[in-house]
Design an enzyme around this catalytic site. Structure first.
Site, short mmCIF file in Angstrom:
data_model
loop_
_atom_site.label_atom_id
_atom_site.label_comp_id
_atom_site.label_asym_id
_atom_site.label_seq_id
_atom_site.Cartn_x
_atom_site.Cartn_y
_atom_site.Cartn_z
N ASP A 121 15.48 59.25 54.31
CA ASP A 121 15.21 58.82 55.68
C ASP A 121 16.09 59.66 56.60
OD1 ASP A 121 13.76 56.80 54.47
OD2 ASP A 121 14.66 55.19 55.65
N HIS A 177 16.45 61.29 47.31
CA HIS A 177 15.47 61.31 46.24
C HIS A 177 14.92 62.73 46.04
CE1 HIS A 177 14.90 56.80 46.23
NE2 HIS A 177 15.58 56.99 47.36
N SER A 263 25.44 62.02 57.03
CA SER A 263 25.42 63.05 56.01
C SER A 263 24.12 63.83 56.11
CB SER A 263 25.62 62.45 54.62
OG SER A 263 24.95 61.21 54.51
#
Length: 301
Positions: A121, A177, A263
């Site tokens: 996201d 992911h 991050s």
């Protein structure tokens, strides 16, 4: 939170609303003080970008007392607890909440075998040809691939490749992911400092990206060539944690997570291996990020 409009507000295109929106920056006042004032820059040099500072802040987020921050954070940033795999009351520390897992249905993975999906996201920028890019968040700053990858040989292979940059704010889901299926290598750590990766900081110094701590993984694929996935640490990120086992991985599989702080992940692909989605190309050409969620389509082979 400083809610006063700022002349250098960070705007992004929200793929789901179809609108240009203004980012709510966690700790904006402190961030602007750090990068836009002389006392702040001195503090940055002395402490804020140092690894010990982020470890100390991460330690605070691992203390039981930090649990009290969870519910107010959810309310302030309007997060949806129905997406969480575990209820908000179950988290013993803020960090446990921060790297929470989601219900699989909350982030469906695009099933087209030719698609590349967002690894996290966040707010995303794309560069169709790294060699042609003269700026990311500001014109005139170029990417130093050799320093970013810690390898001149790798930099040569990807010199005209394509890059997807995904910036995670503190309010985002903080697991990352795999964007493609393939065979993943062991991860390689490149030590470094831990400066903020917010555009406020990157507009001042893009070199943060190849000075910060980062982790690189190679993914051998059938239709996308060898894909590099890079996780970049940042200020107040206590760690970059890998959860995957090297070997065969599937698109959308959990790769790891960041502990507290903003991050970034970067996906680097060989030349002519991807056609990015139109909205990404359009807004990236204007140095504007696109908000999209993990598992949604970033482009196709």
């Amino acid at each position: 939170m400083d809610a006063t409009p700022h002349r250098d507000a960070i705007n992004f295109f929200n793929r789901y609303t179809g609108k240009i929106e203004q980012e709510e920056i966690y700790g904006e006042s402190f961030l602007r003080w750090t990068y836009e004032t002389l006392p702040g820059r001195i503090a940055l040099a002395v402490a804020a970008k140092r690894v010990w500072f982020s470890k100390w802040y991460g330690w605070r987020m691992d203390r039981t007392a930090s649990r009290a921050k969870v519910l107010p954070f959810i309310e302030t940033y309007r997060l949806d607890p129905n997406e969480f795999q575990d209820p908000p009351e179950s988290f013993c520390t803020f960090n446990e909440f921060f790297y929470r897992k989601l219900n699989p249905a909350a982030r469906p993975i695009d099933s087209d075998p030719d698609s590349v999906v967002f690894p996290a996201d966040g707010r995303h920028l794309t560069i169709a040809d790294v060699s042609q890019a003269d700026g990311f968040w500001v014109k005139g700053q170029k990417m130093d691939l050799a320093r970013l990858l810690g390898s001149r040989e790798l930099a040569g292979r990807y010199a005209t490749g394509s890059m997807l940059i995904s910036r995670l704010c503190p309010v985002d889901y903080h697991r990352f992911h795999f964007p493609v299926s393939g065979v993943a290598s062991e991860s390689r750590l490149i030590p470094g400092s831990l400066s903020s990766v917010n555009p406020i900081a990157l507009r001042k110094r893009l070199a943060i990206l190849w000075e910060n701590k980062r982790v690189i993984t190679e993914i051998q694929t059938e239709s996308h060539g060898t894909v590099l996935m890079i996780e970049v640490g940042a200020a107040c990120v206590g760690g970059i944690h890998q959860t995957f086992v090297p070997g065969m991985v599937q698109k959308g599989d959990d790769k790891g997570y960041f502990t507290f702080g903003g991050s970034m992940t970067m996906v680097l692909m060989e030349p002519e291996r991807i056609q990015f989605s139109d909205d990404l190309l359009k807004h990236s050409s204007q140095q504007r990020e696109v908000y999209a969620r993990m598992g949604d389509v970033a482009g196709f082979a």
